[in-house]
Scaffold this active site. Structure first.
Site, mmCIF file in Angstrom:
data_model
loop_
_atom_site.group_PDB
_atom_site.id
_atom_site.type_symbol
_atom_site.label_atom_id
_atom_site.label_comp_id
_atom_site.label_asym_id
_atom_site.label_seq_id
_atom_site.Cartn_x
_atom_site.Cartn_y
_atom_site.Cartn_z
ATOM 1 N NE ARG A 3 57.486 36.487 -17.921
ATOM 2 C CZ ARG A 3 58.833 36.566 -17.889
ATOM 3 N NH1 ARG A 3 59.516 37.298 -18.760
ATOM 4 N NH2 ARG A 3 59.505 35.884 -16.984
ATOM 5 C CB SER B 255 52.473 33.440 -14.141
ATOM 6 O OG SER B 255 53.417 32.636 -13.491
ATOM 7 C CD GLU C 83 53.359 36.241 -17.154
ATOM 8 O OE1 GLU C 83 53.746 36.634 -16.043
ATOM 9 O OE2 GLU C 83 53.906 35.310 -17.773
HETATM 10 C C1 LIG Z 1 52.059 25.424 -17.604
HETATM 11 C C2 LIG Z 1 52.551 26.769 -18.105
HETATM 12 C C3 LIG Z 1 53.806 27.225 -17.730
HETATM 13 C C4 LIG Z 1 54.271 28.468 -18.193
HETATM 14 N N1 LIG Z 1 55.504 28.910 -17.796
HETATM 15 C C5 LIG Z 1 55.968 30.095 -18.242
HETATM 16 C C6 LIG Z 1 57.268 30.589 -17.846
HETATM 17 O O1 LIG Z 1 57.998 29.937 -17.141
HETATM 18 N N2 LIG Z 1 57.666 31.792 -18.323
HETATM 19 C C7 LIG Z 1 56.875 32.552 -19.141
HETATM 20 O O2 LIG Z 1 57.297 33.646 -19.545
HETATM 21 N N3 LIG Z 1 55.657 32.109 -19.536
HETATM 22 C C8 LIG Z 1 55.177 30.912 -19.114
HETATM 23 N N4 LIG Z 1 53.946 30.483 -19.510
HETATM 24 C C9 LIG Z 1 53.130 31.315 -20.407
HETATM 25 C C10 LIG Z 1 53.300 30.983 -21.896
HETATM 26 O O3 LIG Z 1 53.706 29.638 -22.085
HETATM 27 C C11 LIG Z 1 54.284 31.913 -22.604
HETATM 28 O O4 LIG Z 1 53.849 33.252 -22.555
HETATM 29 C C12 LIG Z 1 54.485 31.507 -24.074
HETATM 30 O O5 LIG Z 1 55.639 32.107 -24.569
HETATM 31 C C13 LIG Z 1 53.291 31.865 -24.954
HETATM 32 O O6 LIG Z 1 53.472 31.240 -26.201
HETATM 33 P P1 LIG Z 1 52.230 30.729 -27.068
HETATM 34 O O7 LIG Z 1 52.750 30.241 -28.358
HETATM 35 O O8 LIG Z 1 51.416 29.754 -26.297
HETATM 36 O O9 LIG Z 1 51.439 32.086 -27.275
HETATM 37 P P2 LIG Z 1 49.868 32.345 -27.231
HETATM 38 O O10 LIG Z 1 49.361 32.099 -25.855
HETATM 39 O O11 LIG Z 1 49.202 31.618 -28.339
HETATM 40 O O12 LIG Z 1 49.854 33.911 -27.535
HETATM 41 C C14 LIG Z 1 50.451 34.820 -26.632
HETATM 42 C C15 LIG Z 1 50.647 36.163 -27.346
HETATM 43 O O13 LIG Z 1 51.633 35.982 -28.378
HETATM 44 C C16 LIG Z 1 51.114 36.419 -29.618
HETATM 45 N N5 LIG Z 1 51.691 35.615 -30.695
HETATM 46 C C17 LIG Z 1 51.802 34.273 -30.768
HETATM 47 N N6 LIG Z 1 52.416 33.906 -31.908
HETATM 48 C C18 LIG Z 1 52.681 35.060 -32.576
HETATM 49 C C19 LIG Z 1 53.294 35.358 -33.838
HETATM 50 N N7 LIG Z 1 53.746 34.403 -34.663
HETATM 51 N N8 LIG Z 1 53.387 36.653 -34.210
HETATM 52 C C20 LIG Z 1 52.929 37.649 -33.402
HETATM 53 N N9 LIG Z 1 52.356 37.424 -32.213
HETATM 54 C C21 LIG Z 1 52.227 36.145 -31.802
HETATM 55 C C22 LIG Z 1 49.602 36.246 -29.495
HETATM 56 O O14 LIG Z 1 48.920 37.074 -30.425
HETATM 57 C C23 LIG Z 1 49.389 36.658 -28.053
HETATM 58 O O15 LIG Z 1 49.336 38.052 -27.955
HETATM 59 C C24 LIG Z 1 53.451 29.244 -19.051
HETATM 60 C C25 LIG Z 1 52.197 28.765 -19.448
HETATM 61 C C26 LIG Z 1 51.747 27.540 -18.989
HETATM 62 C C27 LIG Z 1 50.402 27.039 -19.466
#
Ligand SMILES: Cc1cc2nc3c(=O)[nH]c(=O)nc-3n(C[C@H](O)[C@H](O)[C@H](O)COP(=O)(O)OP(=O)(O)OC[C@H]3O[C@@H](n4cnc5c(N)ncnc54)[C@H](O)[C@@H]3O)c2cc1C
Length: 302
Positions: free
Chosen positions: A175, A224, A297
Site C-alpha cells: 500500500r 480500510s 492505510e
Molecule cells: C469504499 C472503499 C473501498 C476501497 N477499497 C480498496 C481496495 O479494495 N483496495 C485498495 O487498495 N484500496 C481501497 N480503497 C482505498 C482507495 O480507494 C485507494 O487507495 C485508491 O487507489 C486511492 O485513489 P484516490 O484517487 O482516491 O486517491 P486519493 O485518496 O485522492 O489520494 C491517495 C494518495 O494518492 C496520491 N495521489 C493521487 N493522485 C496522484 C497523482 N496524480 N500523482 C501523485 N500522487 C497522487 C495522493 O497525494 C495521496 O497521497 C477503498 C476506499 C473506499 C472508500
C-alpha cells in the site's frame, strides 16, 4: 504566498484557480476544512507553468478521488492540485499494453481493458479511486496490486520537469510506493494479458459481488483504515479490531461499519477530531488486547 503573488496567479490561471474552497466535497469521508488554494490544471502546459511560478514556495498536495484521505478541519495552508478530466485519457499502445491518464478512474481503466480483451485489470473495477491514487498507494485487492501491471510511470516533478520512470526503478511496498522525490503522476503504461472478454467480464462481476458482500457501499468512508499487519500476524486488521473493540463504539458521528470493522464511517457530520479519536482508540485497544501495532492505510493530510 504574498498577496501580490496571489494576484499574479489569479491573472495567469484565472478560472482554474480557486480560493478557500471546501475540501469536504472532494473526499469520500466528507470531512475537512478549506484549501487556501485549489488548482485544477486544464492541461500539462498549464500545470507546468503553475509549478514553475509556485516554485516550491509552500505546501502542495495532489488529490485524486479522495477515497483514501482524511483532512483536518482547519485550512490547508498550501495548494491542493486536482488534475482535470483532460488528464484521464485512455489509449492502447500495443495489443496487451494500455496507457491511462492519472485522473482516470480505476473502474474506467478496468472497463477499457475489458473492451480490448486484456485481462489483469479486473481488480481495479472494485477500487473507487483514480489511477494516480492507485499508483501512489500501490492499491490492490484479491491478491493483485498496481505493481503487477505497471510498466512505466510518466510524471512531473515540483519544478516542472517531465520524467518517465520504468517500474523496475520503483520500490513497491504494501500500500505504498517509494520514490526519491515528490512527483505528480501524469499517466502510466500498464501491461496485461490477452484473454477472452467473457472470462474477463465474469471475473469483474465475481470480484464485485465478493466485495459488495463483505464491505459497505455508499457510505462516507476511506475504505480500510488500517493496513493488515502482515509482518506480525496472519490475522487481518479487521479481525484484530473485531476482537479488541466494541463494535458499537462511536465518537460523535464517527463509528465503525457493522459490515466491515476496518471501515470507519462518517455517519452524518463527523469532525476530523471525532474520526481521529476513533482511530486512536482502535489503535490503542488493538495494541493493548493483542500486542499488535496496526498502522494507518488512510492518509491524514497535514
Ligand atoms: C469504499 C472503499 C473501498 C476501497 N477499497 C480498496 C481496495 O479494495 N483496495 C485498495 O487498495 N484500496 C481501497 N480503497 C482505498 C482507495 O480507494 C485507494 O487507495 C485508491 O487507489 C486511492 O485513489 P484516490 O484517487 O482516491 O486517491 P486519493 O485518496 O485522492 O489520494 C491517495 C494518495 O494518492 C496520491 N495521489 C493521487 N493522485 C496522484 C497523482 N496524480 N500523482 C501523485 N500522487 C497522487 C495522493 O497525494 C495521496 O497521497 C477503498 C476506499 C473506499 C472508500
Amino acid at each position: 504566498m504574498e498577496l501580490k503573488d496571489i494576484e499574479n496567479f489569479k491573472n495567469k490561471f484565472n478560472s482554474d484557480l480557486f480560493f478557500n474552497i471546501d475540501i469536504k466535497k472532494f473526499n469520500w469521508f466528507n470531512i475537512g476544512g478549506k484549501s487556501k488554494i485549489f488548482f485544477k490544471p486544464k492541461n500539462l502546459l498549464e500545470l507546468k507553468e503553475f509549478l514553475k511560478l509556485y516554485n516550491n514556495r509552500g505546501k502542495m498536495f495532489i488529490l485524486g478521488m479522495g477515497s483514501n484521505v482524511l483532512f483536518r478541519d482547519k485550512i490547508y495552508e498550501g495548494v491542493i492540485i486536482k488534475l482535470s478530466k483532460n488528464f484521464s485519457s485512455l489509449s492502447k499502445l500495443k495489443s496487451d499494453t494500455l496507457i491511462a491518464g492519472s485522473a482516470c478512474s480505476q473502474k474506467k481503466l478496468s472497463e477499457y481493458a475489458l473492451e480490448n480483451g486484456i485481462s489483469g485489470f479486473e481488480f481495479m473495477y472494485c477500487i473507487p479511486g483514480s489511477v494516480g491514487g492507485g499508483l501512489q498507494m500501490n492499491s490492490g485487492c484479491f491478491g493483485a496490486e498496481f505493481k503487477d501491471k505497471l510498466m512505466s510511470l510518466q510524471c512531473i516533478d515540483t519544478n516542472g520537469n517531465i520524467k518517465i520512470i520504468p517500474s523496475n526503478k520503483i520500490k513497491f511496498k504494501y500500500r505504498k510506493i517509494e520514490l526519491n522525490e515528490d512527483l505528480i503522476f501524469l499517466s502510466a503504461t500498464f501491461k496485461g494479458e490477452l484473454s477472452n472478454k467473457n472470462k474477463i467480464k465474469n471475473l469483474m462481476q465475481e470480484l464485485t459481488t465478493k466485495k459488495n458482500n463483505s464491505q459497505p457501499l455508499k457510505i462516507k468512508t476511506g475504505g480500510s483504515t488500517f493496513k493488515n499487519p502482515i509482518d506480525q500476524t496472519t490475522k487481518k486488521a479487521w479481525e484484530l479490531i473485531k476482537e479488541s473493540v466494541p463494535e458499537d463504539i462511536n465518537f460523535g458521528d464517527a463509528c465503525i461499519s457493522k459490515k466491515h470493522s476496518n471501515f470507519f464511517v462518517n455517519k452524518n457530520n463527523a469532525s476530523f477530531d471525532e474520526m481521529n479519536s476513533l482511530i486512536d482508540f482502535v489503535k490503542k485497544n488493538v495494541k493493548d488486547k493483542t500486542g499488535i501495532n496496526i498502522d494507518l492505510e488512510i492518509k491524514i493530510i497535514e
